[in-house]
Design a protein around this motif. Structure first.
Motif, PDB file in Angstrom:
ATOM      1  N   LEU A   1       0.828  -1.205   0.000  1.00 17.11           N
ATOM      2  CA  LEU A   1       0.000   0.000   0.000  1.00 17.11           C
ATOM      3  C   LEU A   1       0.860   1.252   0.000  1.00 17.11           C
ATOM      4  O   LEU A   1       0.618   2.191  -0.776  1.00 17.11           O
ATOM      5  CB  LEU A   1      -0.930  -0.017   1.212  1.00 17.11           C
ATOM      6  N   ALA A   2       1.870   1.293   0.854  1.00 12.60           N
ATOM      7  CA  ALA A   2       2.750   2.460   0.921  1.00 12.60           C
ATOM      8  C   ALA A   2       3.543   2.646  -0.371  1.00 12.60           C
ATOM      9  O   ALA A   2       3.751   3.771  -0.831  1.00 12.60           O
ATOM     10  CB  ALA A   2       3.708   2.317   2.106  1.00 12.60           C
ATOM     11  N   GLU A   3       3.963   1.542  -0.970  1.00 11.81           N
ATOM     12  CA  GLU A   3       4.787   1.613  -2.178  1.00 11.81           C
ATOM     13  C   GLU A   3       4.059   2.298  -3.322  1.00 11.81           C
ATOM     14  O   GLU A   3       4.633   3.156  -4.012  1.00 11.81           O
ATOM     15  CB  GLU A   3       5.191   0.192  -2.588  1.00 11.81           C
ATOM     16  N   TYR A   4       2.772   1.969  -3.509  1.00  8.60           N
ATOM     17  CA  TYR A   4       2.072   2.448  -4.700  1.00  8.60           C
ATOM     18  C   TYR A   4       1.022   3.523  -4.428  1.00  8.60           C
ATOM     19  O   TYR A   4       0.564   4.168  -5.367  1.00  8.60           O
ATOM     20  CB  TYR A   4       1.432   1.262  -5.427  1.00  8.60           C
ATOM     21  N   HIS A   5       0.654   3.739  -3.169  1.00 10.13           N
ATOM     22  CA  HIS A   5      -0.312   4.799  -2.837  1.00 10.13           C
ATOM     23  C   HIS A   5       0.338   5.957  -2.088  1.00 10.13           C
ATOM     24  O   HIS A   5      -0.223   7.053  -2.058  1.00 10.13           O
ATOM     25  CB  HIS A   5      -1.456   4.233  -1.990  1.00 10.13           C
ATOM     26  N   GLY A   6       1.491   5.711  -1.449  1.00  5.28           N
ATOM     27  CA  GLY A   6       2.136   6.755  -0.648  1.00  5.28           C
ATOM     28  C   GLY A   6       3.534   7.091  -1.092  1.00  5.28           C
ATOM     29  O   GLY A   6       4.298   7.674  -0.318  1.00  5.28           O
ATOM     30  N   ASP A   7       3.885   6.714  -2.325  1.00  5.16           N
ATOM     31  CA  ASP A   7       5.221   6.986  -2.862  1.00  5.16           C
ATOM     32  C   ASP A   7       6.308   6.423  -1.948  1.00  5.16           C
ATOM     33  O   ASP A   7       7.352   7.038  -1.744  1.00  5.16           O
ATOM     34  CB  ASP A   7       5.416   8.491  -3.059  1.00  5.16           C
TER      35      ASP A   7
END
Length: 533
Positions: free
Chosen positions: A251-257
């Protein structure tokens, strides 16, 4: 009116939004760039999932194209040369057999995507598509052709359940409409390749003329089968099976840069933990009760079913028999009909791409209503032109007008329904019912499609252009239902849509916007105001 003030405020920026928490998370967190290394990697990930739609596009177009070939009709002994393509009961069964198997495949499609994950569903479905495509490519008689179509449809049921669920769950909410709409737009990539190939192979007198287009379906399914397990899994599915750390990282990788503390990541994670249940019906393959056990669930299911039936009954069912429509409009030669079929596919693809770019701007509800109304209008003109200036050749200009409006109908329909058919039902369904709900959606789509593919060739053979009138009238009925019932889903995370479906008046709740004032000193003022569509 809540307010937080830390320093001297600057001039506020006034924004109208669907959800204040979501708007705040987007405005204060890292901004995703479509050209960054992470985003480009993410787009390639989704490109693999898009192969599910591409292979479906091949299947949806290949039979329409080869059905207009004399080589195919003669080889299998199918009636229809005089009509410009296969018509009658045999053609109805050949087209409709896929719907039968897709209906059967629905029983395993949802549980497969829930049990083995979205990646597992895409892999299994693509392998079955490959087997079916091989059988129809080498078919020596109608029995083999029907058998291959039967198997192929089973695979399509699984991929069209798992792949759009994967795309809508993986996409950042601010890009969700465009990316999920683009998934379905890849249907036309398959259509363009398929119809373009038939223009070339149709000039051959041998069986290669129709076997080559049938074989091409293997390519996108093969790509999906090979690369599906190299993809990251849906974070929501990972949470549902207790793999929280892996889910948060993705989630962090693709939604939170790459930032686990990004406001949007924190907001979505909080919503995931509240919405995704570890003991829900998605863990029980036989349990579909959560689709109907509450008022919230029933309204969500209603939206999904409306898109399923309306998406098939708005006139696109005639697309399976375009070569026959062109014959009714006065086109005589096979090469002209195949070329026009190819051009129509390109025009429709252009409409789909434009519609995809508009989904996050115009909104789903407005596109659905106005697009359906425009579909009724263009199809009514096709009906009138064909009735007055059709096959008798007395007025070539009038016949050309009919062809032009066939193209325009394809453009309008694709602009409206191609982005929404994968996006809207997946958005409306909650996570714990999404895979099974999308399987039920596939069931609805193929029940509706069966009516098109079975009744279509029979009706076109008997009443010709008068069959178009049925779709014109039905489109107007659809418009009324959409206006009264359809909710707006843009501008919220998937979990935030729950507040719409919990409301006693979901349509009204979905079109209410909030006016917020954003100040650099982090002063936020929220004032709810109502807006109509």
């Amino acid at each position: 009116m809540p307010s937080i003030d830390h320093s001297q405020p600057s001039e506020p920026q006034i924004m109208e939004v669907m959800n204040a928490d979501y708007a705040l998370a987007l405005s204060t967190g890292p901004q995703l760039s479509p050209t960054s290394k992470r985003s480009v990697k993410f787009f390639f990930i989704l490109l693999v999932a898009f192969m599910g739609s591409l292979s479906n596009g091949f299947d949806g177009s290949v039979m329409s194209a080869v059905n207009g070939m004399e080589q195919y009709l003669n080889y299998f002994g199918i009636d229809g040369q005089d009509a410009g393509g296969g018509v009658g009961t045999t053609t109805a069964i050949i087209f409709g057999i896929v719907s039968h198997k897709i209906i059967a495949g629905v029983v395993v499609a949802g549980p497969t995507a829930d049990r083995f994950g979205r990646r597992g569903g895409m892999f299994l479905g693509s392998v079955i598509i490959i087997i079916g495509a091989v059988v129809i490519t080498v078919a020596k008689n109608i029995t083999y052709l029907l058998g291959g179509r039967f198997v192929l449809g089973f695979g399509v049921a699984i991929t069209t359940t798992a792949a759009p669920s994967y795309v809508v769950e993986m996409s950042p909410p601010q890009w969700r409409g465009r990316l999920t709409g683009l998934y379905n737009t890849f249907y036309y990539s398959g259509s363009i390749l398929c119809t373009g190939i038939t223009v070339a192979t149709g000039r051959s007198s041998g069986t290669l003329s129709f076997r080559a287009p049938l074989a091409i379906q293997i390519a996108p399914a093969g790509i999906l089968a090979i690369f599906s397990f190299f993809l990251p899994e849906s974070p929501r599915w990972l949470i549902s099976v207790g793999r929280q750390a892996e889910a948060r990282k993705i989630l962090a990788e693709y939604h939170g840069d790459g930032d686990e503390n990004a406001p949007l990541v924190q907001l979505e994670w909080k919503e995931y933990e509240e919405a995704v249940k570890l003991d829900a019906s998605d863990k029980r393959w036989w349990d579909y009760s959560e689709l109907v056990n509450t008022r919230n669930a029933r309204y969500r299911t209603l939206m999904m079913l409306l898109m399923g039936f309306f998406g098939q009954w708005s006139g696109n069912g005639l697309g399976y028999f375009l070569t026959i429509l062109f014959t009714n409009a006065g086109v005589e030669t096979q090469n002209e009909k195949l070329t026009l079929n190819f051009v129509n596919t390109i025009v429709s693809a252009a409409g789909a791409l434009i519609g995809t770019s508009l989904t996050d701007k115009v909104g789903r509800r407005a596109m659905w209503f106005w697009g359906t109304l425009a579909s009724a209008g263009t199809l009514a003109i096709v009906t009138g032109c064909t009735a007055k200036w059709g096959r008798d050749g007395a007025n070539p200009q009038g016949a050309n007008a009919a062809i032009a409006f066939i193209f325009l109908f394809g453009f309008v329909y694709s602009l409206t329904y191609t982005p929404l058919q994968a996006l809207y039902p997946a958005e409306c369904l909650q996570y714990n019912t999404r895979a099974k709900g999308m399987a039920v959606y596939a069931f609805a789509v193929n029940c509706a499609s069966f009516v098109n593919t079975y009744a279509g060739p029979i009706a076109l053979g008997r009443i010709q252009w008068k069959y178009y009138i049925v779709y014109v009238v039905w489109d107007l009925v659809e418009c009324m239902v959409i206006w009264l019932c359809a909710v707006e889903t843009k501008g919220r995370t998937l979990e935030e849509l729950n507040e719409i479906f919990d409301d006693p008046r979901p349509v009204r709740a979905s079109i209410v916007k909030q006016k917020i004032a954003l100040v650099k000193a982090e002063r936020i003022e929220i004032d709810a105001v109502e807006h109509s569509v």
